[in-house]
Design a protein around this motif. Structure first.
Motif: not given
Length: 177
Positions: A13-35
């Motif tokens: 919290k307050g210190y975000a770190f992000y993964h850049i992913v290719a995901a199905d547009s219907r999947a949740p933000r932090d959920g299942k991704f393709i790559e």
């Protein structure tokens, strides 16, 4: 299936770190991704971006749509420009060698700007540190001067008191006689 290139939030919290992913547009933000295509850390200055360039370009060429933030990241790293140049090659506007030369020139300019910013930040930090040390030295000198003044005043007061006592001592035997 509509594929999006987007950010998946990690970190605390307050210190975000992000993964850049290719995901199905219907999947949740932090959920299942393709790559997983890379990482993005906005907490550093300049922001740290680690990206699998070829895989991101491949997904874009396949029709994946980046979100606004990912589009900015991909543009910053040159993936969007490379896609643009490859589109020009496909249309016959120029050859692949010319496109590669243009991209390499752009990449060198971009890297020089990034290096200049890093160097400027480092030099500004050093200048701020030197200024702080100079200010601390000035305060130390002022304190030393104030202490020396107090000691000199105390020594002068003690000398005056000693002279006064000596004068009283010389007057007292004269009165007795």
């Amino acid at each position: 299936m509509a594929v999006k290139i987007r950010l998946a939030r990690h970190g605390k919290k307050g210190y975000a770190f992000y993964h850049i992913v290719a995901a199905d547009s219907r999947a949740p933000r932090d959920g299942k991704f393709i790559e997983k295509l890379g990482t993005y850390n906005p907490n550093t200055n300049p922001a740290t971006i680690d990206l699998k360039f070829d895989r991101a370009l491949d997904w874009l060429l396949k029709g994946a749509q980046p979100t606004d933030t990912c589009r900015a990241i991909l543009s910053y790293k040159g993936v969007m420009y490379k896609k643009h140049l490859l589109g020009g090659v496909a249309k016959g506007a120029f050859t692949e060698a010319e496109a590669e030369a243009k991209f390499n020139k752009w990449a060198e300019e971009k890297q020089s700007k990034i290096d200049a910013k890093s160097n400027k930040l480092a030099s500004d930090a050093n200048a701020a540190k030197k200024a702080q040390l100079a200010a601390e030295a000035k305060v130390k000198e002022e304190r030393a001067a104030a202490i020396a003044e107090k000691k000199a005043a105390a020594a002068a007061e003690a000398a005056a008191q000693a002279a006064e006592e000596a004068a009283e001592a010389t007057e007292a035997p004269a009165e007795e006689a």
